[in-house]
Design a protein around this motif. Structure first.
Motif, PDB file in Angstrom:
ATOM      1  N   PRO A 164      -6.236   0.379   8.936  1.00 49.52           N
ATOM      2  CA  PRO A 164      -5.793  -0.043   7.601  1.00 49.52           C
ATOM      3  C   PRO A 164      -6.578   0.666   6.505  1.00 49.52           C
ATOM      4  O   PRO A 164      -7.765   0.954   6.647  1.00 49.52           O
ATOM      5  CB  PRO A 164      -6.067  -1.547   7.595  1.00 49.52           C
ATOM      6  CG  PRO A 164      -7.153  -1.744   8.602  1.00 49.52           C
ATOM      7  CD  PRO A 164      -6.885  -0.725   9.670  1.00 49.52           C
ATOM      8  N   ASP A 165      -5.893   0.924   5.410  1.00 47.55           N
ATOM      9  CA  ASP A 165      -6.463   1.706   4.306  1.00 47.55           C
ATOM     10  C   ASP A 165      -5.973   1.098   2.998  1.00 47.55           C
ATOM     11  O   ASP A 165      -4.798   1.232   2.645  1.00 47.55           O
ATOM     12  CB  ASP A 165      -6.014   3.162   4.456  1.00 47.55           C
ATOM     13  CG  ASP A 165      -6.451   4.057   3.311  1.00 47.55           C
ATOM     14  OD1 ASP A 165      -7.250   3.606   2.462  1.00 47.55           O
ATOM     15  OD2 ASP A 165      -5.980   5.213   3.265  1.00 47.55           O
ATOM     16  N   ASN A 166      -6.852   0.429   2.275  1.00 48.18           N
ATOM     17  CA  ASN A 166      -6.452  -0.234   1.034  1.00 48.18           C
ATOM     18  C   ASN A 166      -5.984   0.740  -0.039  1.00 48.18           C
ATOM     19  O   ASN A 166      -5.248   0.346  -0.956  1.00 48.18           O
ATOM     20  CB  ASN A 166      -7.599  -1.082   0.489  1.00 48.18           C
ATOM     21  CG  ASN A 166      -7.730  -2.418   1.206  1.00 48.18           C
ATOM     22  OD1 ASN A 166      -6.796  -2.875   1.863  1.00 48.18           O
ATOM     23  ND2 ASN A 166      -8.885  -3.037   1.092  1.00 48.18           N
ATOM     24  N   ASP A 167      -6.391   2.000   0.048  1.00 48.59           N
ATOM     25  CA  ASP A 167      -5.929   2.973  -0.938  1.00 48.59           C
ATOM     26  C   ASP A 167      -4.419   3.140  -0.904  1.00 48.59           C
ATOM     27  O   ASP A 167      -3.802   3.512  -1.911  1.00 48.59           O
ATOM     28  CB  ASP A 167      -6.591   4.331  -0.708  1.00 48.59           C
ATOM     29  CG  ASP A 167      -8.059   4.349  -1.115  1.00 48.59           C
ATOM     30  OD1 ASP A 167      -8.520   3.365  -1.724  1.00 48.59           O
ATOM     31  OD2 ASP A 167      -8.740   5.345  -0.810  1.00 48.59           O
ATOM     32  N   LEU A 168      -3.804   2.859   0.243  1.00 49.20           N
ATOM     33  CA  LEU A 168      -2.349   2.964   0.345  1.00 49.20           C
ATOM     34  C   LEU A 168      -1.647   1.948  -0.547  1.00 49.20           C
ATOM     35  O   LEU A 168      -0.478   2.128  -0.897  1.00 49.20           O
ATOM     36  CB  LEU A 168      -1.901   2.772   1.793  1.00 49.20           C
ATOM     37  CG  LEU A 168      -2.445   3.760   2.833  1.00 49.20           C
ATOM     38  CD1 LEU A 168      -1.950   3.378   4.217  1.00 49.20           C
ATOM     39  CD2 LEU A 168      -2.067   5.187   2.498  1.00 49.20           C
ATOM     40  N   SER A 169      -2.353   0.872  -0.899  1.00 46.99           N
ATOM     41  CA  SER A 169      -1.779  -0.168  -1.763  1.00 46.99           C
ATOM     42  C   SER A 169      -2.146   0.017  -3.228  1.00 46.99           C
ATOM     43  O   SER A 169      -1.744  -0.797  -4.068  1.00 46.99           O
ATOM     44  CB  SER A 169      -2.264  -1.550  -1.294  1.00 46.99           C
ATOM     45  OG  SER A 169      -1.932  -1.785   0.049  1.00 46.99           O
TER      46      SER A 169
END
Length: 523
Positions: free
Chosen positions: A472-477
């Protein structure tokens, strides 16, 4: 029979502990408890720390039901932890009021009533491999991090060195037990199977690749390969007796940009040629492990079942291919035959740096459907060899896929990236908080420049194919990093996302189970 009360034949498990309040009490850790500091952060990324009111440690499904019922009654936000190996703040964040820590639910065994292997969510991968192998001579094609818990890993798909031969781990998920909350706030236990006639079939479909913490609390997985039948030893993939473990390393000083580009093109062609089920290399799991040149090397890591006809020659020919494509001899080149479990354990626990529980990390991922275009090859070479790197433990890892992964259609389970050529990880590891910013920014810059043409992220198209939910990668959001117009969920699940939203509505209609990148209810 009442499936919640099934008593499977289990291999030895950790002793169940209870608090001083009684045998049936649920151990609870609060901020005053000496255990609290150890339990508010994960194993995989110490950058994320929570401050919950309590950590609850269930040891039975009934305990989980009680915890969830109390949280619903009190309006508390819960977060679910199995092994604590999540790379982002999906568990350890400011909104988590109660952390449900599943580590005491760690049974691994065979459930004769269901004709499938039972794995509880708190069991870690190394324990699972050891008990399945020693007890029944079988295994699962899961990941290579020893401390990863089954709860998140099984739910997110699960790739490993055996996946080319046996598919992703969640392809072997036969049934799942989930504690859910309905629209009235009632808590119930649902057992869902992959049987198309099962009215709860869609829940099993969703858990097999839809990511952890989205629909309820998974309390049991039952594992059985598709179309498998017979004795327990015939119901999951057979573990190889011995394997050839291979490691070859080149110095970046000897690899020009032209040689690197030549290798990447040749490796894409090789991967396509050997991605089918008829390839003699179906049993070869292999990674291209690219460390930053500051203190690292260009590595090829591979493992192959030694009982495959002509196995050693195939491995030698694969390394010879890499040498020819790079045009230079490796500094190190070794092939050794090892018992399967010894090789697996050695791989999973190798290196203090990337297995230490004190690590702070940053991670990103990409599925590639085709070779990296020329301008991306230039970017990769530049960031791995020319840029100043915050630490020597930054990697780009190209993970071999296809094979049996591609044998199922994209909608067979929620794990949808079936026809990818490669699964690529971008990773950085360090120990000190003062190094957070420069490490995170270096990896962000690398990734953003690599995918500058598609909004800073690998959108599904003819070349790239989105991202892996278990990285998971919060930058995608974050629209300041992802300007593609696609949500993180669309990058993780592609065309399967609308169906996942329908399952969410059916089993978690109040969005009780949620985290920063969870599946959202349909509008």
């Amino acid at each position: 029979m009442n499936t919640a009360e099934a008593t499977p034949q289990t291999a030895p498990s950790a002793t169940r502990h209870s608090s001083s309040e009684g045998a049936d009490a649920i151990p609870t850790v609060t901020p005053e408890d000496a255990r609290y500091p150890d339990m508010i952060r994960g194993h995989g990324n110490n950058r994320h720390v929570a401050s919950p009111e309590a950590i609850r440690l269930p040891s039975t499904t009934e305990h989980v039901v009680q915890i969830v019922r109390e949280a619903v009654r009190d309006g508390k936000r819960i977060a679910l932890r199995s092994g604590g190996h999540c790379f982002e703040n999906l568990v350890f964040n400011d909104e988590s009021e109660i952390i449900v820590d599943m580590r005491m639910m760690d049974k691994v065994g065979f459930d004769a009533d269901r004709g499938a292997f039972l794995v509880e969510p708190g069991a870690t991968l190394l324990k699972i491999y050891e008990q399945l192998h020693m007890g029944w001579g079988v295994t699962l094609p899961g990941g290579g991090c020893y401390a990863t818990g089954a709860g998140g890993h099984f739910s997110g798909g699960g790739y490993g060195i055996l996946s080319r031969r046996h598919g992703v781990l969640s392809d072997h998920l036969y049934a799942v037990e989930v504690v859910t909350v309905d629209e009235r706030g009632e808590v119930r236990v649902v057992v869902a199977t992959r049987d198309p006639e099962d009215p709860d079939h869609d829940l099993a479909w969703a858990v097999a690749g839809g990511g952890g913490g989205n629909f309820g609390v998974v309390t049991r997985f039952w594992m059985r390969s598709r179309d498998a039948e017979g004795a327990p030893g015939d119901l999951l993939p057979k573990a190889p007796a011995t394997v050839f473990s291979t490691f070859a390393a080149w110095s970046w000083d000897e690899i020009s940009e032209e040689a690197f580009a030549n290798f990447m093109s040749a490796y894409a062609d090789w991967s396509k040629a050997h991605g089918g089920l008829d390839s003699p290399y179906l049993d070869l799991g292999h990674w291209i492990f690219l460390q930053h040149a500051e203190k690292g090397t260009f590595n090829v890591v591979a493992q192959m079942d030694s009982t495959v006809p002509n196995a050693r020659q195939l491995v030698e020919d694969f390394i010879a291919f890499a040498i020819d494509a790079l045009g230079v001899q490796p500094r190190m080149n070794s092939i050794s035959e090892k018992p399967f479990l010894k090789a697996t354990a050695q791989t999973m626990t190798a290196g203090e740096t990337i297995t230490s529980p004190s690590l702070r990390t940053s991670h990103k991922s990409t599925y590639m459907k085709e070779a990296f275009p020329a301008h991306q090859i230039e970017t990769i070479y530049h960031y791995l060899t020319k840029t100043e790197n915050p630490n020597p433990y930054s990697f780009m890892v190209i993970n071999s896929v296809r094979g049996m992964i591609s044998a199922l259609p994209d909608d067979a389970t929620a794990a949808t990236h079936r026809d990818a050529l490669w699964l690529v990880y971008f990773e950085s590891y360090w120990h000190n908080e003062e190094d957070d910013r420069r490490n995170v920014e270096w990896l962000r810059a690398f990734y953003r420049e690599l995918y500058a043409d598609t909004g800073g992220v690998p959108v599904p198209n003819g070349v790239t194919d989105g991202c892996y939910i278990n990285y998971p990668d919060n930058d995608l959001s974050d629209p300041s990093f992802n300007t593609s117009g696609l949500s993180s969920q669309e990058l993780y699940y592609k065309d399967n996302y609308p169906r996942l939203q329908r399952v969410k509505k059916a089993y978690d209609p109040t969005d009780f189970f949620r985290h920063p990148q969870s599946i959202e209810l349909p509008e």
